[in-house]
Design an enzyme around this catalytic site. Structure first.
Site, short mmCIF file in Angstrom:
data_model
loop_
_atom_site.label_atom_id
_atom_site.label_comp_id
_atom_site.label_asym_id
_atom_site.label_seq_id
_atom_site.Cartn_x
_atom_site.Cartn_y
_atom_site.Cartn_z
N CYS A 157 0.79 -1.23 0.00
CA CYS A 157 0.00 0.00 0.00
C CYS A 157 0.83 1.28 0.00
O CYS A 157 0.26 2.37 -0.10
CB CYS A 157 -0.94 0.00 1.20
SG CYS A 157 -1.98 -1.48 1.26
N HIS B 124 -2.33 7.92 6.74
CA HIS B 124 -2.58 6.63 6.09
C HIS B 124 -4.01 6.23 6.39
O HIS B 124 -4.75 5.83 5.49
CB HIS B 124 -1.58 5.58 6.58
CG HIS B 124 -1.83 4.23 6.04
ND1 HIS B 124 -1.67 3.93 4.69
CD2 HIS B 124 -2.25 3.08 6.62
CE1 HIS B 124 -1.97 2.66 4.48
NE2 HIS B 124 -2.33 2.12 5.64
N GLU C 173 -0.70 4.41 13.99
CA GLU C 173 -0.37 5.71 13.40
C GLU C 173 -0.60 6.83 14.40
O GLU C 173 0.16 7.81 14.44
CB GLU C 173 -1.18 5.94 12.13
CG GLU C 173 -0.73 7.17 11.36
CD GLU C 173 -1.41 7.32 10.01
OE1 GLU C 173 -0.99 8.20 9.23
OE2 GLU C 173 -2.37 6.57 9.72
N LYS D 124 -8.92 8.45 2.88
CA LYS D 124 -9.47 7.13 2.51
C LYS D 124 -10.95 7.07 2.82
O LYS D 124 -11.67 6.22 2.30
CB LYS D 124 -8.71 6.02 3.24
CG LYS D 124 -7.33 5.74 2.67
CD LYS D 124 -6.67 4.56 3.35
CE LYS D 124 -5.33 4.21 2.72
NZ LYS D 124 -4.30 5.24 2.96
N PHE E 30 1.96 -3.44 3.94
CA PHE E 30 2.25 -4.71 4.61
C PHE E 30 3.77 -4.91 4.70
O PHE E 30 4.53 -4.42 3.88
CB PHE E 30 1.63 -5.86 3.83
CG PHE E 30 0.15 -6.02 4.03
CD1 PHE E 30 -0.51 -5.41 5.07
CD2 PHE E 30 -0.60 -6.80 3.15
CE1 PHE E 30 -1.87 -5.57 5.26
CE2 PHE E 30 -1.96 -6.96 3.32
CZ PHE E 30 -2.61 -6.35 4.37
#
Length: 255
Positions: free
Chosen positions: A22, A150, A161, A179, A242
């Site tokens: 990602c 993120h 985070e 997102k 990941f």
């Protein structure tokens, strides 16, 4: 995609395909920065593309990371991410042109390898990526005006985070997860959020975190839940993949 872009745009010179889950299309900016700094080229086209498919859906579902609702970053009831798809491209030049040009001021990359899929609980790799980006940009933490998180909306990712940002910036910098607008675009998430960060700079707008109703009281990052008009000079964007593939980009007005 890399070879197709070379053919269509008639580009010569160095080319690379970067695959770090990602954070892939955030890390392309780092490679481009180094190409330009080394004098290998005068301009670099960077991009990322990823399409939603059954492999992604079943894979994230098997990990228990998919939400049945639109994702809710930093919400106390968040239960997973939403799959998105996107494509984006940007042109980086050694000498920016135009009054509204935006510069890549700094970048940070780490690979903490804490776990194949889970982030480090205290965000150690993320902390180092952000500090490295600040160092290259020559900026202090208090000079960052907005952080594009993120923000995947999974319980462990948001918590990790949050810890990382508190360690570097404290709880005063406005943050949001776009997102919540786009879904998690996987390999295209980095380029999507880099472009949204650039648009935030150009328009002096901090975009809201959507769908978040009640902030998790265990998290202390300053989350923006309504669009805010605010003078921005420096914007930081985080992308984590990941395997602990972490990337931080810092953008600002080109001098």
């Amino acid at each position: 995609m890399t070879e197709q872009c070379q053919r269509v745009l008639d580009i010569s010179g160095p080319a690379a395909t970067i695959s770090t889950a990602c954070s892939s299309s955030a890390k392309v900016f780092c490679t481009a920065y180094r190409y330009l700094a080394a004098g290998l080229c005068d301009a670099v086209v960077v991009g990322g593309i990823d399409c939603a498919n059954e492999g992604f859906i079943y894979g994230f579902r098997s990990l228990g990371l998919l939400s049945s609702l639109p994702c809710r970053p930093w919400d106390r009831d968040r239960d997973g991410l939403s799959i998105g798809e996107a494509a984006g491209f940007a042109l980086l030049e050694r000498q920016p042109r135009g009054a509204n040009s935006v510069a890549l001021l700094g970048y940070g990359e780490t690979s903490d390898s804490y776990h194949p899929t889970a982030p480090h609980p205290e965000g150690d790799g993320a902390v180092e990526a952000m500090r490295h980006a600040l160092g290259i940009a020559g900026l202090r933490p208090e000079e960052i005006d907005y952080i594009n998180l993120h923000g995947s909306s999974t319980p462990s990712n948001d918590q990790s985070e949050d810890h990382a940002i508190l360690r570097v910036f404290g709880d005063t910098v406005p943050c949001s997860s776009t997102k919540s607008w786009t879904g998690h675009a996987q390999g295209a998430a980095g380029i999507t959020e880099a472009i949204l960060s650039i648009l935030s700079l150009q328009n002096d707008v901090i975009p809201a975190t959507l769908n978040t109703v009640a902030l998790d009281p265990a998290l202390r990052t300053r989350i923006v839940t309504q669009n805010v008009v605010h003078r921005l000079k420096h914007v930081l964007s985080n992308s984590f993949g990941f395997g602990g593939n972490n990337c931080t980009l810092i953008f600002g007005a080109a001098q």
